[in-house]
Design a protein around this motif. Structure first.
Motif, PDB file in Angstrom:
ATOM      1  N   ASN A   1       0.847  -1.183   0.000  1.00 46.64           N
ATOM      2  CA  ASN A   1       0.000   0.000   0.000  1.00 46.64           C
ATOM      3  C   ASN A   1       0.890   1.242   0.000  1.00 46.64           C
ATOM      4  N   PRO A   2       0.636   2.245  -0.842  1.00 42.43           N
ATOM      5  CA  PRO A   2       1.490   3.450  -0.861  1.00 42.43           C
ATOM      6  C   PRO A   2       1.605   4.139   0.502  1.00 42.43           C
ATOM      7  N   TYR A   3       0.558   3.984   1.351  1.00 44.08           N
ATOM      8  CA  TYR A   3       0.611   4.608   2.678  1.00 44.08           C
ATOM      9  C   TYR A   3       1.630   3.912   3.582  1.00 44.08           C
TER      10      TYR A   3
ATOM     11  N   LEU B   1       4.477   2.908   2.374  1.00 44.92           N
ATOM     12  CA  LEU B   1       5.719   3.558   1.914  1.00 44.92           C
ATOM     13  C   LEU B   1       5.880   4.916   2.605  1.00 44.92           C
TER      14      LEU B   1
ATOM     15  N   ILE C   1       5.072  11.549  -3.212  1.00 52.75           N
ATOM     16  CA  ILE C   1       4.310  10.297  -3.048  1.00 52.75           C
ATOM     17  C   ILE C   1       2.815  10.597  -2.910  1.00 52.75           C
TER      18      ILE C   1
ATOM     19  N   GLU D   1       1.194  11.578  -6.154  1.00 52.69           N
ATOM     20  CA  GLU D   1       0.993  10.426  -7.033  1.00 52.69           C
ATOM     21  C   GLU D   1      -0.215   9.593  -6.576  1.00 52.69           C
ATOM     22  N   ILE D   2      -0.407   9.488  -5.241  1.00 56.53           N
ATOM     23  CA  ILE D   2      -1.583   8.776  -4.719  1.00 56.53           C
ATOM     24  C   ILE D   2      -2.864   9.482  -5.177  1.00 56.53           C
TER      25      ILE D   2
ATOM     26  N   SER E   1       2.228  -1.276  -8.089  1.00 59.47           N
ATOM     27  CA  SER E   1       3.267  -0.841  -7.152  1.00 59.47           C
ATOM     28  C   SER E   1       4.581  -0.592  -7.873  1.00 59.47           C
TER      29      SER E   1
ATOM     30  N   PHE F   1       4.109   2.697  -9.674  1.00 62.64           N
ATOM     31  CA  PHE F   1       4.092   3.749  -8.658  1.00 62.64           C
ATOM     32  C   PHE F   1       5.517   4.072  -8.214  1.00 62.64           C
ATOM     33  N   ARG F   2       6.289   3.013  -7.965  1.00 63.60           N
ATOM     34  CA  ARG F   2       7.686   3.153  -7.531  1.00 63.60           C
ATOM     35  C   ARG F   2       8.494   3.946  -8.559  1.00 63.60           C
TER      36      ARG F   2
END
Length: 360
Positions: free
Chosen positions: A51-53, A55, A87, A90-91, A130, A133-134
């Motif tokens: 999950n981006p959160y 990160l 970040i 992007e989310i 992911s 996203f990265r």
């Protein structure tokens, strides 16, 4: 182990930078900023998250460790918060894209007879998401690295418009590479005189080297004792200072000795220009100025050989920085333009997210 726990692999990446900050082996605002950027790129590449959160939590924990290593260096926190803003942006972009996705895919999943196949497809999709996203976040950090590396170029372009022919300038920050390049760039089209304060006791050698570099570029330069600032200020057209951090209220941290120079400038109504790259702007407020000031070797102020004097003195301090309140600065020159101190908060809001002001 939870996904937001810092793994031994990430700790091994952080340790060399932490020890470099603690021992002051990584020095210079730009060098520190670039070191943090490169470290965060490695952390994002190595981190395991679904999950981006997760990160975001990892980066916040890394930021807290870096801040603890060198609490008075504001730039480490700035870079971490800028990356967190990348970040979060992007989310937001992904969420807005998902909101526009037609419901067809969810309809197909309802009609699907094989739930295992559906689960496998979802897993592969999340893995791909992911990975994408990265790469987008790392690309954002690369853009930040370019901004920091070329920060002086953006500031230099304004020098010719701000400096006039035959003007007398004064700078009390001979440690600033940005001020040096700003003056050298202006010399290409303007002829002027620069007064440089001796910056006793910490930066005397640096001041001499600064004067020599300006003289090498055919700029008329005079090194003056710190005590003569008030006497010469009536002849000075502009005071140009470098800064190591700029706060949301428009105040900044600069070299020791700058506070009394800008005080003199205000008395004589001489304009003060502060040069600062965008990466030095911080979303924090200087509620306690004393906590921001680093203290150096007291022996430089009062030599230990003068033990007769030392016996009669209770406390000798050697502050390496001064806090400059916003009312003592007329304009900030950044790589994205010139701004009044009262407008700095607006630039900060454009580059940081308020939820990341506190990293802990």
């Amino acid at each position: 182990m939870s996904s937001t726990t810092i793994s031994p692999e990430i700790l091994s990446l952080i340790d060399p930078v932490v020890s470099g900050l603690k021992r002051h082996q990584i020095v210079g605002d730009k060098v520190i900023a670039l070191a943090i950027c490169h470290l965060l790129m490695k952390v994002i590449s190595a981190a395991r998250w679904t999950n981006p959160y997760d990160l975001i939590n990892i980066i916040r924990k890394v930021g807290t460790i870096l801040h603890t290593a060198y609490p008075r260096k504001i730039i480490t926190g700035n870079i971490v918060r800028r990356v967190l803003a990348i970040i979060r942006d992007e989310i937001e972009t992904e969420n807005s894209n998902n909101d526009n996705t037609p419901m067809m895919s969810s309809m197909f999943s309802l009609l699907s007879t094989n739930s295992n196949t559906s689960h496998k497809v979802q897993h592969n999709q999340s893995k791909k998401q992911s990975s994408d996203f990265r790469s987008v976040v790392i690309e954002g950090i690369r853009d930040l690295i370019d901004e920091i590396a070329n920060v002086n170029e953006g500031i230099e372009t304004m020098s010719v418009d701000l400096i006039h022919d035959n003007e007398i300038l004064l700078t009390p920050t001979p440690t600033s590479e940005t001020v040096l390049q700003f003056l050298i760039k202006a010399r290409a089209k303007r002829k002027f005189t620069v007064l440089v304060t001796e910056s006793f006791p910490n930066d005397i050698n640096t001041a001499h080297n600064f004067v020599k570099k300006l003289a090498d570029h055919k700029i008329e330069t005079i090194l003056i004792p710190d005590t003569t600032v008030f006497a010469v200020m009536s002849r000075v057209g502009k005071v140009i200072i470098g800064s190591s951090a700029v706060f949301a209220n428009g105040g900044c941290i600069s070299n020791s000795g700058v506070a009394h120079v800008v005080e003199c400038a205000k008395e004589h109504k001489t304009p003060v220009f502060a040069l600062a790259g965008l990466f030095k702007l911080s979303p924090l407020y200087p509620f306690n100025g004393d906590d921001l000031i680093e203290v150096g070797n007291s022996g430089k102020v009062l030599n230990y050989d003068d033990f007769k004097f030392v016996e009669n003195v209770e406390l000798v301090t050697n502050p390496l920085d001064n806090y400059i309140p916003p009312e003592h600065i007329d304009i900030y020159i950044t790589n994205v333009g010139g701004f009044a101190p009262s407008f700095i908060y607006r630039i900060v809001l454009d580059n940081y997210k308020t939820e990341d002001n506190k990293l802990e």
